[in-house]
Enzyme design. Structure first.
Site, PDB file in Angstrom:
ATOM      1  N   GLU A 201      24.110  62.215 -37.155  1.00  0.00           N
ATOM      2  CA  GLU A 201      24.341  62.082 -35.774  1.00  0.00           C
ATOM      3  C   GLU A 201      23.836  63.663 -35.039  1.00  0.00           C
ATOM      4  O   GLU A 201      23.745  63.735 -33.975  1.00  0.00           O
ATOM      5  CB  GLU A 201      25.770  62.164 -35.425  1.00  0.00           C
ATOM      6  CG  GLU A 201      26.376  63.422 -35.349  1.00  0.00           C
ATOM      7  CD  GLU A 201      27.239  63.600 -36.747  1.00  0.00           C
ATOM      8  OE1 GLU A 201      28.120  64.337 -37.075  1.00  0.00           O
ATOM      9  OE2 GLU A 201      26.628  63.012 -37.880  1.00  0.00           O
TER      10      GLU A 201
ATOM     11  N   ASP B 201      24.579  67.470 -31.622  1.00  0.00           N
ATOM     12  CA  ASP B 201      25.020  66.294 -32.448  1.00  0.00           C
ATOM     13  C   ASP B 201      26.210  65.982 -31.548  1.00  0.00           C
ATOM     14  O   ASP B 201      26.515  66.334 -30.628  1.00  0.00           O
ATOM     15  CB  ASP B 201      25.518  66.821 -33.752  1.00  0.00           C
ATOM     16  CG  ASP B 201      26.653  67.872 -33.805  1.00  0.00           C
ATOM     17  OD1 ASP B 201      27.168  68.177 -32.817  1.00  0.00           O
ATOM     18  OD2 ASP B 201      27.060  68.293 -34.814  1.00  0.00           O
ATOM     19  N   ILE B 202      26.605  64.683 -31.908  1.00  0.00           N
ATOM     20  CA  ILE B 202      27.657  64.058 -31.278  1.00  0.00           C
ATOM     21  C   ILE B 202      28.928  64.553 -31.608  1.00  0.00           C
ATOM     22  O   ILE B 202      29.545  64.635 -32.692  1.00  0.00           O
ATOM     23  CB  ILE B 202      27.730  62.461 -31.553  1.00  0.00           C
ATOM     24  CG1 ILE B 202      26.163  61.954 -30.839  1.00  0.00           C
ATOM     25  CG2 ILE B 202      28.655  61.593 -30.775  1.00  0.00           C
ATOM     26  CD1 ILE B 202      25.902  60.581 -31.770  1.00  0.00           C
TER      27      ILE B 202
END
Length: 595
Positions: free
Chosen positions: A516, A473-474
């Site tokens: 995300e 994920d970001i």
């Protein structure tokens, strides 16, 4: 015609009709054509009485027998010169033959006798013969007469029933049904002319004995039977009977010229009339049946053509002996040709495009060899160049010896069906893509990604290759949304998806599973190879190449887990998720490998 009359009036009507008609016919027969043993050459009263019994209601038959008995005794005594006892014996015999004939006709259940059906004609002839034989036996026993009397009685009565009864029954039913009124005047005039011709030809034949032309009236009778049906057959035979009998018993004609006893003349005349009657009635019944079948066939063909046109289905038949083919009108239309255009077997097969034509030939050859029904679908090219999809079903026809002699089949234009199926399949595929695709990134969505992971896990469990799962994920994505807005956040998610997909191998799959968060499915990857691929994704996201100056810079953290006998995808995903959390704890922008 008497249903509306009161019962006593109805009984009186049939009594009077029977008595008067029977008396007149019996008197004329006894007076005009007396034969051997004082028996008439033909006995029309028996046919008249049987016809009335067939036409009248059952409740009136007793009174009809009473009227017949009175008329018979009176005629035999007054005109025939017989005693009361002998006249009564003749009357009993005539009554018995009528009862027997009526009983035979009623075998199989009550119903109207039809002279338009060959089987019914044969049944009527059998009833007349059985009834006349019965009457002959009774008459011979009651009078104490011998074989000659029995034969004379039987033949004259049978002839009377066979010739007179059909015409009366048919004519009465035509009147009752109103059919006679519906006959055009042209047909009535033609009928009268035919009957007049029968009478003239019979008179010309039986008024002289120089030329034995007994076949000439047969021609007129056949014409009457063919043109006018059963009524024409019965009426024309009756005309021949009247004229020929009068001429013969008075010594005129080719039969009277035979050098034999008068009794032989009578027998020969009776045989001649019986043969003529059987031929005429049978021909008329067969003609009517043929016309009905032809009309029914014409109607069936018309309905078939309409059904074929409505369903876009035609039919064809290949004659394997002569190697010819026949097409229905709709088959021509399916192929884009005018009905009636000359075609052959090779032309019909050559209409298929090359790859389909070879398959069609193979299927037909297999059907001829095995005798099994077949079906095929292919594309044909019409003369105008248009391609149409057609479907055929067929079967092989065999001779009695088991030899394949023909192939019959149908051909249907299914172009619209094929096009509709293609549109439906495209719509289904599009709907499936939409259902399996994340609208923001164009990557597989959560449902599709987990389904692919399930399939990959089964393959790995079956030993068909290594498997690793990467969850990433970001980093600090919430700050991106807070500082730059959700539109910028969406742009970041799209950029991460694009760069991650760009560096993965063809065998790998990446999907967005929410927010995300992404999941990568790395097939055939060892632990080291999977870690290299995961780090390549991380570096691609971290790279600032091509970024606008005001675009947010982001990194990702990756959790990696290699399949190690995990029981299900939840366990494998849990291990990768734990590795992701460890990577974040250790500073983010890194790859964490599950133990």
């Amino acid at each position: 015609m008497t249903r509306s009359l009161p019962p006593h009036i109805e009984a009186a009507f049939w009594l009077l009709l029977t008595a008067v008609g029977y008396f007149l016919l019996a008197s004329l027969s006894l007076y005009a054509t007396k034969g051997a043993d004082n028996i008439a050459a033909i006995w029309p009263p028996s046919g008249y009485f049987l016809a009335l019994l067939l036409l009248m209601p059952a409740r009136a038959q007793i009174t009809a027998f009473i009227g017949m008995a009175m008329a018979s005794i009176a005629a035999n005594m007054l005109v025939g010169g017989s005693s009361l006892l002998l006249s009564a014996g003749f009357t009993v015999a005539n009554a018995c033959e009528a009862v027997i004939a009526l009983g035979v006709l009623r075998i199989g259940g009550p119903g109207d006798l039809s002279f338009m059906v060959p089987r019914a004609v044969a049944k009527f002839c059998a009833a007349a013969i059985i009834g006349s034989l019965t009457g002959g036996v009774f008459a011979a026993l009651l009078t104490g007469s011998g074989l000659n009397f029995f034969l004379s009685w039987t033949t004259t009565v049978a002839l009377g029933m066979l010739i007179v009864a059909p015409m009366i029954v048919i004519f009465a039913r035509m009147i009752a049904s109103g059919a006679l009124q519906n006959v055009p005047m042209r047909m009535k005039l033609e009928s009268g002319a035919i009957m007049l011709g029968v009478a003239l030809m019979t008179g010309a034949t039986f008024s002289q004995s120089l030329f034995p032309g007994t076949f000439v009236p047969c021609l007129a009778v056949i014409l009457a039977a063919f043109r006018l049906g059963p009524f024409g057959a019965a009426a024309s035979v009756l005309v021949v009977t009247i004229v020929a009998s009068l001429m013969t018993v008075h010594g005129y004609g080719p039969i009277a010229a035979i050098d034999a006893q008068p009794k032989v003349h009578v027998y020969f005349l009776q045989f001649y009339l019986l043969a003529l009657l059987f031929t005429a009635l049978t021909l008329a019944a067969l003609t009517v049946m043929h016309r009905r079948l032809a009309k029914r066939l014409e109607q069936s063909n018309r309905l078939l053509l309409q059904a074929e046109a409505a369903a876009l289905v035609g039919h064809w038949r290949v004659d394997l002996l002569n190697w010819t083919i026949q097409w229905s009108d709709q088959a021509y239309r399916v192929h884009g040709l005018e009905p009636g255009t000359p075609v052959d077997v090779e032309y019909s097969v050559d209409r298929y495009v090359d790859e389909d034509g070879q398959e069609v030939r193979r299927i037909i050859e297999d059907a001829v060899r095995t005798g099994e029904p077949f079906q095929y679908q292919g594309r044909i090219r019409r003369p105008d160049g248009v391609i149409r999809h057609v479907k055929s079903h067929g079967s092989v026809e065999f001779s009695r010896r088991g030899r394949a002699i023909a192939i019959f089949g149908t051909v249907q234009d299914v172009t619209e069906v094929v096009e509709n199926a293609r549109v439906l399949e495209a719509a289904r595929s599009a709907a499936e893509r939409i259902a399996n695709t994340d609208m923001l990134t164009g990557l597989p969505n959560r449902r599709h990604t987990l389904a692919e992971l399930e399939a990959a896990l089964i393959e790995a469990r079956d030993g068909e290759g290594a498997l690793a799962v990467a969850i990433f994920d970001i980093d600090h994505f919430k700050r991106v949304n807070d500082n730059y807005g959700h539109a910028a956040g969406d742009a970041v998610i799209r950029r991460v998806a694009h760069r991650a997909r760009g560096v993965l191998r063809d065998v790998d799959l990446i999907g967005r599973v929410g927010g995300e968060e992404f999941v990568g499915i790395l097939r055939g990857s060892s632990a080291q190879a999977a870690e290299i691929v995961a780090d390549r994704v991380r570096k691609a996201v971290e790279s600032e190449a091509g970024l606008a100056n005001d675009a947010p810079r982001v990194t990702i953290s990756v959790g990696l887990a290699r399949f190690d006998g995990d029981s299900d995808i939840e366990e494998l995903m849990h291990r990768a998720d734990q590795a992701l959390y460890r990577a974040k704890r250790e500073g983010r922008n890194r790859v964490g490998m599950a133990a």
